[in-house]
Design an enzyme around this catalytic site. Structure first.
Site, PDB file in Angstrom:
ATOM      1  N   ASP A   9     -42.510 -14.402  24.787  1.00 41.23           N
ATOM      2  CA  ASP A   9     -42.146 -14.567  26.202  1.00 41.23           C
ATOM      3  C   ASP A   9     -41.628 -15.956  26.545  1.00 41.23           C
ATOM      4  OD1 ASP A   9     -44.538 -16.030  26.253  1.00 41.23           O
ATOM      5  OD2 ASP A   9     -44.985 -15.390  28.281  1.00 41.23           O
ATOM      6  N   GLU A  10     -41.177 -16.695  25.538  1.00 39.24           N
ATOM      7  CA  GLU A  10     -40.700 -18.054  25.803  1.00 39.24           C
ATOM      8  C   GLU A  10     -39.443 -18.384  25.023  1.00 39.24           C
ATOM      9  OE1 GLU A  10     -43.577 -21.385  25.447  1.00 39.24           O
ATOM     10  OE2 GLU A  10     -45.000 -19.798  25.910  1.00 39.24           O
TER      11      GLU A  10
HETATM   12  N1  DCP Z   1     -51.499 -13.312  24.762  1.00 35.31           N
HETATM   13  C1  DCP Z   1     -52.574 -12.701  24.129  1.00 35.31           C
HETATM   14  N2  DCP Z   1     -53.748 -13.390  23.939  1.00 35.31           N
HETATM   15  C2  DCP Z   1     -53.883 -14.664  24.365  1.00 35.31           C
HETATM   16  C3  DCP Z   1     -52.801 -15.311  25.023  1.00 35.31           C
HETATM   17  C4  DCP Z   1     -51.605 -14.600  25.201  1.00 35.31           C
HETATM   18  O1  DCP Z   1     -52.464 -11.542  23.714  1.00 35.31           O
HETATM   19  N3  DCP Z   1     -55.041 -15.321  24.196  1.00 35.31           N
HETATM   20  C5  DCP Z   1     -50.255 -12.545  24.989  1.00 35.31           C
HETATM   21  C6  DCP Z   1     -50.333 -11.864  26.340  1.00 35.31           C
HETATM   22  C7  DCP Z   1     -49.441 -12.687  27.218  1.00 35.31           C
HETATM   23  C8  DCP Z   1     -48.407 -13.213  26.249  1.00 35.31           C
HETATM   24  O2  DCP Z   1     -49.096 -13.368  25.013  1.00 35.31           O
HETATM   25  O3  DCP Z   1     -48.875 -11.912  28.270  1.00 35.31           O
HETATM   26  C9  DCP Z   1     -47.809 -14.537  26.693  1.00 35.31           C
HETATM   27  O4  DCP Z   1     -48.793 -15.525  26.766  1.00 35.31           O
HETATM   28  P1  DCP Z   1     -48.818 -16.665  27.857  1.00 35.31           P
HETATM   29  O5  DCP Z   1     -49.758 -17.690  27.378  1.00 35.31           O
HETATM   30  O6  DCP Z   1     -47.436 -17.091  28.183  1.00 35.31           O
HETATM   31  O7  DCP Z   1     -49.516 -15.992  29.133  1.00 35.31           O
HETATM   32  P2  DCP Z   1     -48.943 -14.992  30.221  1.00 35.31           P
HETATM   33  O8  DCP Z   1     -47.487 -14.795  30.083  1.00 35.31           O
HETATM   34  O9  DCP Z   1     -49.775 -13.762  30.194  1.00 35.31           O
HETATM   35  O10 DCP Z   1     -49.286 -15.744  31.572  1.00 35.31           O
HETATM   36  P3  DCP Z   1     -48.564 -16.984  32.269  1.00 35.31           P
HETATM   37  O11 DCP Z   1     -48.044 -16.445  33.579  1.00 35.31           O
HETATM   38  O12 DCP Z   1     -49.650 -17.971  32.471  1.00 35.31           O
HETATM   39  O13 DCP Z   1     -47.494 -17.471  31.359  1.00 35.31           O
HETATM   40 CA    CA Z   2     -45.976 -16.493  29.933  1.00 36.49          CA
HETATM   41 CA    CA Z   3     -45.969 -18.040  26.713  1.00 38.54          CA
END
Ligand code: DCP
Ligand code: CA
Ligand code: CA
Length: 364
Positions: free
Chosen positions: A112-113
């Site tokens: 996602d980055e």
């Molecule tokens: N992920 C996971 N377990 C974790 C951290 C992340 O499975 N401990 C997965 C789920 C997230 C994705 O990776 O959706 C992307 O991680 P991010 O750290 O970017 O977190 P999010 O996108 O969920 O939230 P944010 O809005 O803070 O970026």
């Molecule tokens: Ca994210």
């Molecule tokens: Ca991320």
């Protein structure tokens, strides 16, 4: 701006897995959504993968046991879902392709980055830069119905931290002359590369903010953290990062689906497989890519995974070729195995750019 100044945009999708689920089921949007990795033990054993911002308000966090999240959301109408990586992977792929179109150079960092070097696109101009970032966000929202947070800065490190600065749906632009004042007040734990353990060591050294760290002499940091890390922390705290955005072509494109029933019937399996071939073909064409390797993946009734692939003599982006190879591989594979197939997938790899030359058709 100086000749060498770069403009880097870092894009991070908001609460990614949970947002994908919301997009597929808009009814979830106003409820806490918790995406879970359920363990093989059954029941609620397992951990939270991520949660939407509504669930986060209740204290739900990634990595937390599912039971704990359920406790926090007791009495609330919340949605708990198992991870659907196939869905997230597909959406991620589509978004990455959109972003690629905005970059002079493009580097996907995770599902996602991404880091984009937009120096030329933005004509080294701050106003143009902001317009470009807003257009990116708008296109992802309109075409993929997802929000993201974007950071823009003179290098990858600061851009990433800028993307984290305002979430969700944020846009933070840090101009070269603002790098120091942006970083200084941030808590030390927010510096990229500073984990829990390092944070503790730093706090014992009296370092609370990135600014505190920036003021330490590099020799002192090297003494504590060793040369490599010490130098890294010194540079990072001062907003220095020369690493280029590393262009990487997509290495493969794959699609997989679950069959309606477990079967060994060639025609039945091939019907689904052809649909997947169409998807993969579409993506090749959209990315102006060709492939030198076509393969199939089968998950069998006992959950074992089997794959077969063929290297082609010539790069292709023709749907018929991809389908033909898949069909042959499947036929051969069914002869070699006695199990029924549960899921079937296609993968094209060894990708390259399609040349400007048109297909043979055009010369006939
Ligand atoms: N992920 C996971 N377990 C974790 C951290 C992340 O499975 N401990 C997965 C789920 C997230 C994705 O990776 O959706 C992307 O991680 P991010 O750290 O970017 O977190 P999010 O996108 O969920 O939230 P944010 O809005 O803070 O970026
Ligand atoms: Ca994210
Ligand atoms: Ca991320």
């Amino acid at each position: 701006m100086a000749e060498r100044t770069r403009i880097i945009a870092h894009v991070d999708l908001d609460y990614f897995y949970a947002q994908c689920e919301e997009r597929e089921n808009p009814a979830y949007r106003d409820k806490p959504v918790v995406v879970c990795v359920y363990s093989a033990r059954g029941g609620d054993s397992g951990a939270v993968s991520t949660a939407n911002y509504i669930a986060r308000k209740f204290g739900v966090r990634a990595g937390m046991p599912i039971v704990q999240a359920k406790r926090l959301l007791k009495g609330v109408e919340a949605v708990f879902l198992p991870v659907n990586r196939e869905l997230y992977g597909r959406i991620s792929g589509e978004i990455m392709e959109i972003l690629r179109g905005y970059a002079d150079r493009f580097e996907q960092k995770s599902i996602d980055e991404a880091s984009l070097d937009i120096t030329e696109r933005a004509e080294r101009d701050c106003t143009r830069t902001k317009e470009l970032a807003l257009r990116m966000k708008k296109e992802i929202l309109e075409r993929e119905r997802l929000t993201c947070s974007v950071g823009v800065a003179p290098n990858k490190l600061v851009a990433k931290m800028a993307a984290d600065f305002q979430k969700p749906n944020g846009l933070t632009v840090v101009k070269p002359e603002e790098v120091k004042s942006f970083l200084s007040p941030l808590p030390i734990g927010e510096l990229y590369g500073v984990g829990r353990k390092t944070e503790k060591v730093m706090s014992e050294l009296g370092l609370k903010t990135v600014g505190d760290l920036a003021e330490r002499r590099v020799e002192d940091l090297v003494r504590v953290f060793g040369r490599k890390l010490g130098v890294y922390f010194h540079n990072a705290a001062n907003g220095i990062d020369e690493t280029p955005v590393q262009e990487r072509e997509a290495v493969q494109i794959s699609r997989i689906t679950t069959l309606k029933r477990n079967t060994r019937d060639l025609e039945e399996i091939f019907r689904d497989l052809s649909e997947l071939c169409k998807d993969v073909h579409e993506r090749l064409v959209r990315g102006n890519l060709t492939s030198c390797s076509v393969g199939i993946v089968a998950v069998m009734e006992n959950m074992s995974i089997q794959s077969r692939s063929r290297t082609l003599d010539f790069p292709t982006n023709e749907l018929e070729t991809i389908k033909e190879v898949c069909c042959e591989l499947l036929e051969q594979f069914l002869k070699e195995s006695t199990l029924k197939v549960r899921r079937i997938g296609v993968r094209v790899a060894n990708l390259g750019k399609a040349s400007a030359q048109k297909s043979l058709e055009d010369f006939r």
